[in-house]
Design a protein around this motif. Structure first.
Motif, PDB file in Angstrom:
ATOM      1  N   PRO A 402      76.520 -25.025  40.378  1.00 44.23           N
ATOM      2  CA  PRO A 402      77.816 -25.567  40.828  1.00 44.23           C
ATOM      3  C   PRO A 402      77.692 -26.639  41.903  1.00 44.23           C
ATOM      4  CG  PRO A 402      77.437 -23.385  41.757  1.00 44.23           C
ATOM      5  CD  PRO A 402      76.337 -23.615  40.777  1.00 44.23           C
ATOM      6  N   ASP A 403      76.532 -26.725  42.568  1.00 47.91           N
ATOM      7  CA  ASP A 403      76.401 -27.644  43.705  1.00 47.91           C
ATOM      8  C   ASP A 403      75.736 -28.969  43.352  1.00 47.91           C
ATOM      9  OD1 ASP A 403      77.515 -25.683  45.358  1.00 47.91           O
ATOM     10  OD2 ASP A 403      75.555 -24.749  45.689  1.00 47.91           O
ATOM     11  N   TYR A 404      74.892 -28.964  42.292  1.00 43.88           N
ATOM     12  CA  TYR A 404      74.039 -30.122  42.036  1.00 43.88           C
ATOM     13  C   TYR A 404      74.832 -31.421  41.833  1.00 43.88           C
ATOM     14  CZ  TYR A 404      70.162 -32.756  39.838  1.00 43.88           C
ATOM     15  OH  TYR A 404      69.206 -33.677  39.515  1.00 43.88           O
ATOM     16  N   ILE A 405      75.688 -31.453  40.818  1.00 44.82           N
ATOM     17  CA  ILE A 405      76.385 -32.692  40.494  1.00 44.82           C
ATOM     18  C   ILE A 405      77.321 -33.142  41.624  1.00 44.82           C
ATOM     19  CG2 ILE A 405      77.983 -33.790  38.895  1.00 44.82           C
ATOM     20  CD1 ILE A 405      75.082 -33.428  37.893  1.00 44.82           C
ATOM     21  N   PRO A 406      78.109 -32.240  42.221  1.00 44.64           N
ATOM     22  CA  PRO A 406      78.943 -32.693  43.350  1.00 44.64           C
ATOM     23  C   PRO A 406      78.113 -33.287  44.491  1.00 44.64           C
ATOM     24  CG  PRO A 406      79.706 -30.571  42.562  1.00 44.64           C
ATOM     25  CD  PRO A 406      78.418 -30.839  41.855  1.00 44.64           C
ATOM     26  N   ARG A 407      76.968 -32.665  44.785  1.00 46.34           N
ATOM     27  CA  ARG A 407      76.121 -33.165  45.873  1.00 46.34           C
ATOM     28  C   ARG A 407      75.539 -34.536  45.521  1.00 46.34           C
ATOM     29  NH1 ARG A 407      74.680 -32.310  51.298  1.00 46.34           N
ATOM     30  NH2 ARG A 407      72.467 -32.757  51.572  1.00 46.34           N
ATOM     31  N   LEU A 408      75.052 -34.675  44.289  1.00 53.18           N
ATOM     32  CA  LEU A 408      74.482 -35.950  43.855  1.00 53.18           C
ATOM     33  C   LEU A 408      75.560 -37.037  43.808  1.00 53.18           C
ATOM     34  CD1 LEU A 408      72.089 -37.582  42.790  1.00 53.18           C
ATOM     35  CD2 LEU A 408      72.612 -36.719  40.491  1.00 53.18           C
ATOM     36  N   THR A 409      76.738 -36.668  43.295  1.00 48.96           N
ATOM     37  CA  THR A 409      77.840 -37.629  43.219  1.00 48.96           C
ATOM     38  C   THR A 409      78.239 -38.111  44.603  1.00 48.96           C
ATOM     39  OG1 THR A 409      78.662 -36.611  41.183  1.00 48.96           O
ATOM     40  CG2 THR A 409      80.206 -37.966  42.436  1.00 48.96           C
ATOM     41  N   GLU A 410      78.276 -37.193  45.551  1.00 47.22           N
ATOM     42  CA  GLU A 410      78.616 -37.573  46.932  1.00 47.22           C
ATOM     43  C   GLU A 410      77.613 -38.584  47.472  1.00 47.22           C
ATOM     44  OE1 GLU A 410      79.172 -35.533  51.368  1.00 47.22           O
ATOM     45  OE2 GLU A 410      78.167 -34.434  49.745  1.00 47.22           O
ATOM     46  N   ALA A 411      76.323 -38.319  47.246  1.00 40.72           N
ATOM     47  CA  ALA A 411      75.296 -39.227  47.753  1.00 40.72           C
ATOM     48  C   ALA A 411      75.437 -40.620  47.147  1.00 40.72           C
ATOM     49  CB  ALA A 411      73.912 -38.652  47.452  1.00 40.72           C
ATOM     50  N   LEU A 412      75.759 -40.692  45.856  1.00 37.35           N
ATOM     51  CA  LEU A 412      75.879 -41.989  45.190  1.00 37.35           C
ATOM     52  C   LEU A 412      77.175 -42.700  45.575  1.00 37.35           C
ATOM     53  CD1 LEU A 412      74.533 -41.049  41.636  1.00 37.35           C
ATOM     54  CD2 LEU A 412      73.287 -42.084  43.542  1.00 37.35           C
ATOM     55  N   ARG A 413      78.254 -41.948  45.709  1.00 39.15           N
ATOM     56  CA  ARG A 413      79.541 -42.562  46.066  1.00 39.15           C
ATOM     57  C   ARG A 413      79.512 -43.168  47.473  1.00 39.15           C
ATOM     58  NH1 ARG A 413      83.726 -41.814  42.714  1.00 39.15           N
ATOM     59  NH2 ARG A 413      83.715 -40.050  41.243  1.00 39.15           N
ATOM     60  N   LEU A 414      78.764 -42.545  48.360  1.00 37.54           N
ATOM     61  CA  LEU A 414      78.707 -43.036  49.734  1.00 37.54           C
ATOM     62  C   LEU A 414      77.817 -44.258  49.879  1.00 37.54           C
ATOM     63  CD1 LEU A 414      78.445 -39.662  51.717  1.00 37.54           C
ATOM     64  CD2 LEU A 414      80.431 -41.181  51.541  1.00 37.54           C
ATOM     65  N   GLY A 415      77.088 -44.600  48.823  1.00 35.12           N
ATOM     66  CA  GLY A 415      76.196 -45.750  48.884  1.00 35.12           C
ATOM     67  C   GLY A 415      76.961 -47.061  48.965  1.00 35.12           C
ATOM     68  N   THR A 416      76.288 -48.084  49.490  1.00 33.85           N
ATOM     69  CA  THR A 416      76.913 -49.395  49.625  1.00 33.85           C
ATOM     70  C   THR A 416      76.414 -50.378  48.574  1.00 33.85           C
ATOM     71  OG1 THR A 416      75.240 -50.079  51.228  1.00 33.85           O
ATOM     72  CG2 THR A 416      77.248 -49.065  52.097  1.00 33.85           C
ATOM     73  N   ALA A 417      75.647 -49.898  47.591  1.00 32.15           N
ATOM     74  CA  ALA A 417      75.193 -50.738  46.485  1.00 32.15           C
ATOM     75  C   ALA A 417      75.535 -50.027  45.181  1.00 32.15           C
ATOM     76  CB  ALA A 417      73.687 -50.990  46.576  1.00 32.15           C
ATOM     77  N   THR A 418      75.623 -50.793  44.106  1.00 33.02           N
ATOM     78  CA  THR A 418      75.954 -50.200  42.815  1.00 33.02           C
ATOM     79  C   THR A 418      74.877 -49.213  42.399  1.00 33.02           C
ATOM     80  OG1 THR A 418      77.082 -52.221  42.171  1.00 33.02           O
ATOM     81  CG2 THR A 418      76.489 -50.691  40.412  1.00 33.02           C
ATOM     82  N   SER A 419      75.289 -48.002  42.037  1.00 30.79           N
ATOM     83  CA  SER A 419      74.352 -46.961  41.624  1.00 30.79           C
ATOM     84  C   SER A 419      74.791 -46.348  40.306  1.00 30.79           C
ATOM     85  CB  SER A 419      74.248 -45.882  42.710  1.00 30.79           C
ATOM     86  OG  SER A 419      73.659 -46.423  43.885  1.00 30.79           O
ATOM     87  N   TYR A 420      73.859 -45.646  39.672  1.00 30.02           N
ATOM     88  CA  TYR A 420      74.077 -45.136  38.326  1.00 30.02           C
ATOM     89  C   TYR A 420      73.578 -43.699  38.221  1.00 30.02           C
ATOM     90  CZ  TYR A 420      74.023 -50.221  37.666  1.00 30.02           C
ATOM     91  OH  TYR A 420      74.240 -51.564  37.789  1.00 30.02           O
ATOM     92  N   ARG A 421      74.386 -42.870  37.553  1.00 30.61           N
ATOM     93  CA  ARG A 421      73.918 -41.522  37.186  1.00 30.61           C
ATOM     94  C   ARG A 421      73.959 -41.415  35.670  1.00 30.61           C
ATOM     95  NH1 ARG A 421      76.399 -36.625  36.097  1.00 30.61           N
ATOM     96  NH2 ARG A 421      78.423 -37.234  36.987  1.00 30.61           N
ATOM     97  N   LEU A 422      72.804 -41.186  35.078  1.00 32.58           N
ATOM     98  CA  LEU A 422      72.691 -41.103  33.628  1.00 32.58           C
ATOM     99  C   LEU A 422      72.318 -39.684  33.230  1.00 32.58           C
ATOM    100  CD1 LEU A 422      72.654 -42.598  30.879  1.00 32.58           C
ATOM    101  CD2 LEU A 422      70.196 -42.954  31.246  1.00 32.58           C
ATOM    102  N   THR A 423      73.222 -39.022  32.500  1.00 33.84           N
ATOM    103  CA  THR A 423      72.941 -37.694  31.965  1.00 33.84           C
ATOM    104  C   THR A 423      72.345 -37.866  30.572  1.00 33.84           C
ATOM    105  OG1 THR A 423      74.792 -36.740  33.194  1.00 33.84           O
ATOM    106  CG2 THR A 423      73.918 -35.453  31.370  1.00 33.84           C
ATOM    107  N   VAL A 424      71.115 -37.409  30.403  1.00 31.78           N
ATOM    108  CA  VAL A 424      70.380 -37.620  29.155  1.00 31.78           C
ATOM    109  C   VAL A 424      70.559 -36.398  28.255  1.00 31.78           C
ATOM    110  CG1 VAL A 424      68.141 -38.102  28.111  1.00 31.78           C
ATOM    111  CG2 VAL A 424      68.697 -39.039  30.377  1.00 31.78           C
ATOM    112  N   PRO A 425      71.255 -36.527  27.125  1.00 29.28           N
ATOM    113  CA  PRO A 425      71.420 -35.388  26.209  1.00 29.28           C
ATOM    114  C   PRO A 425      70.067 -34.906  25.689  1.00 29.28           C
ATOM    115  CG  PRO A 425      72.897 -37.202  25.630  1.00 29.28           C
ATOM    116  CD  PRO A 425      71.942 -37.738  26.625  1.00 29.28           C
ATOM    117  N   GLY A 426      69.922 -33.599  25.613  1.00 25.79           N
ATOM    118  CA  GLY A 426      68.684 -33.033  25.098  1.00 25.79           C
ATOM    119  C   GLY A 426      67.563 -32.954  26.104  1.00 25.79           C
ATOM    120  N   ALA A 427      67.828 -33.378  27.343  1.00 27.42           N
ATOM    121  CA  ALA A 427      66.790 -33.339  28.372  1.00 27.42           C
ATOM    122  C   ALA A 427      66.789 -31.994  29.084  1.00 27.42           C
ATOM    123  CB  ALA A 427      66.998 -34.463  29.382  1.00 27.42           C
TER     124      ALA A 427
END
Length: 498
Positions: A402-427
């Motif tokens: 329950p914590d992983y994606i919210p924590r990762l999203t927070e880190a990326l949203r707070l960034g000052t440069a364009t960032s990407y989160r790619l969820t790879v199906p089957g990984a």
């Protein structure tokens, strides 16, 4: 589809038939053993010559395997053949001695034949499940060289020992664009500088995950696609630098296929062993340092420990970058002097190494981009990330973590440069390292992408990101990434500041 992959290794016969993951001597022994059992059911006139020929082939194959090294997968074949051989040869020997030939009744021979064939059938199945890994050929325009260095930071005490004079030491493996080596040049040992070191590391990795070491005894036999100490590519081009931190208990070589692919495309990859964290680190003086990290079972305490360990790793990454700057300026004698573009550097890592890469980029403005390969962001989320970031993850739901994606999203949203989160199906978590090349293809362990597609997806997505962020290559990065999975983009509205 099968293809034959030549694997020169100290002059030994080590060709692997991709698909079966067995060498020619192993296939010959297996075929001879199966045929020897089946020969019992041939017409009487054909049995003597066939049996003698197959027995000779089987013995010859066993001799060759004893010289090059018998993998555990072949033991059932040899056991089944050892059971069948006396019964196959007994009628021939009795006939030559003038005694009446004796043959078991069919209703006795049939169960024995089935048992022997069943034993032998386990060989290709187990060889496929636990193979000698076959590394993909790098697709770039450069050949790949590799080298291992050891550096000590005189300013940092070693926090894992009580000796006040002990200073932090790291072992680093470099993969770099190289000139093409002569035909037949021996390729680099996987997992270590020597097979002895590779076996130490392999046993430590197996112990780390609770596996008997013999199950992955094919791994220290493997050779990668790079050549140790190959001359650096000509032309005077300066190469962007990619630093890599492995997962918890992981080792510098755990992403060799990925590192070789990047080096083939003109990057220098520097992957770290973190002593007392990595499963086993063999130092220049021959000492082996095993991991001292262990879970307490208390989630709060483990989270605090993970933050501390991540901080040590982040400091290691910064230190190695400093040493690479010295190397490029000629303050350290090295063939790569003057060839490193230390103004274009990415911090990368898998699992806890991904968390370390995020922290290193927060603390050290020399890093221009970040790649997090399925790593939970341990540590503070401030200061904000100021560099473009790519986070590759497996499919994670609130039910699994329950914590992983919210924590990762927070880190990326707070960034000052364009960032990407790619969820790879089957990984799965181990999809993002070399695991799919040598572990059983069980989706919960290595994902369902397969041994060929797993390294391809990780390399293609990270290369596209690095080419865009470090080399300013034009193109639709979001469009490329989205072809490999579910993409979330976190724009800052300020572009890719560097």
């Amino acid at each position: 589809m099968w293809r034959r992959v030549s694997r020169p290794e100290d002059g030994r016969v080590t060709e692997i038939i991709a698909g079966l993951y067995m060498s020619p001597p192993e296939l010959l022994a297996l075929s001879a053993g199966v045929a020897l059992v089946v020969a019992r059911w041939l017409p009487p006139a054909a049995r003597p010559r066939v049996t003698i020929a197959l027995g000779a082939v089987l013995v010859l194959s066993a001799i060759v395997l004893s010289v090059v090294g018998i993998r555990w997968q072949m033991l059932p074949v040899l056991a089944g053949a050892a059971v069948a051989l006396p019964f196959a040869l007994s009628p021939l020997l009795r006939h030559r001695s003038g005694r009446p030939a004796w043959r078991a009744r069919w209703w006795l021979a049939l169960p024995g034949s089935v048992v022997c064939l069943g034993l032998m059938a386990t060989a290709p199945v187990s060889a496929w499940g636990f193979p000698v890994p076959v590394f993909p050929e790098p697709s770039g325009g450069f050949a790949v060289g590799t080298r291992v260095v050891q550096w000590t930071d005189p300013r940092r005490p070693e926090t894992f020992t009580a000796d006040p004079n002990d200073r932090r030491t790291v072992v680093v493996q470099l993969w770099y664009p190289a000139r093409k080596s002569p035909a037949g040049a021996q390729r680099a040992q996987y997992l270590g500088r020597t097979e002895h070191e590779a076996r130490i590391v392999s046993d430590a990795l197996a112990h780390e995950v609770g596996l008997p070491g013999f199950l992955i005894d094919g791994v220290p036999r493997a050779r990668s696609r790079s050549v140790f100490d190959a001359p650096v590519a000509g032309g005077g081009e300066r190469f962007p630098v990619v630093l890599f931190s492995p997962g918890s208990g992981g080792v510098r070589t755990q992403n060799t296929a990925w590192a070789e692919e990047l080096a083939g495309h003109g990057y220098v990859v520097a992957a770290l062993d973190h002593p007392y964290d990595s499963a086993a680190v063999v130092l220049d003086d021959g000492r082996t340092i095993h991991t001292k990290l262990a879970s307490t079972g208390d989630r709060d305490k483990d989270d605090k420990l993970a933050v501390d360990w991540t901080a040590v790793r982040a400091a290691d990454l910064g230190f190695v970058l400093t040493r690479l700057e010295h190397l490029d300026r000629g303050e350290i004698t090295d063939p790569l002097t003057g060839r490193l573009d230390t103004g274009r550097v990415a911090a990368t890592g898998h699992s806890m190494g991904g968390a370390a890469a995020l922290q290193a980029a927060r603390q050290d403005q020399r890093f221009d981009a970040v790649i997090d390969l399925d790593g939970y962001p341990h540590g503070p989320t401030s200061p904000s990330l100021r560099r473009p970031t790519l986070a590759l993850t497996q499919a994670i739901t609130p039910g699994t973590d329950p914590d992983y994606i919210p924590r990762l999203t927070e880190a990326l949203r707070l960034g000052t440069a364009t960032s990407y989160r790619l969820t790879v199906p089957g990984a799965a978590h181990l999809t993002f390292m070399d695991g799919p090349l040598y572990l059983p293809p069980v989706p919960s362990i290595v994902g369902s992408l397969g041994r060929t597609e797993s390294p391809h997806v990780v390399a293609a997505t990270t290369l596209a990101f690095l080419d865009t962020t470090l080399r300013d290559k034009p193109g639709d990065l979001a469009g490329v990434l989205s072809t490999y999975g579910d993409l979330s983009v976190y724009p800052s509205g300020k572009g890719n500041s560097r």
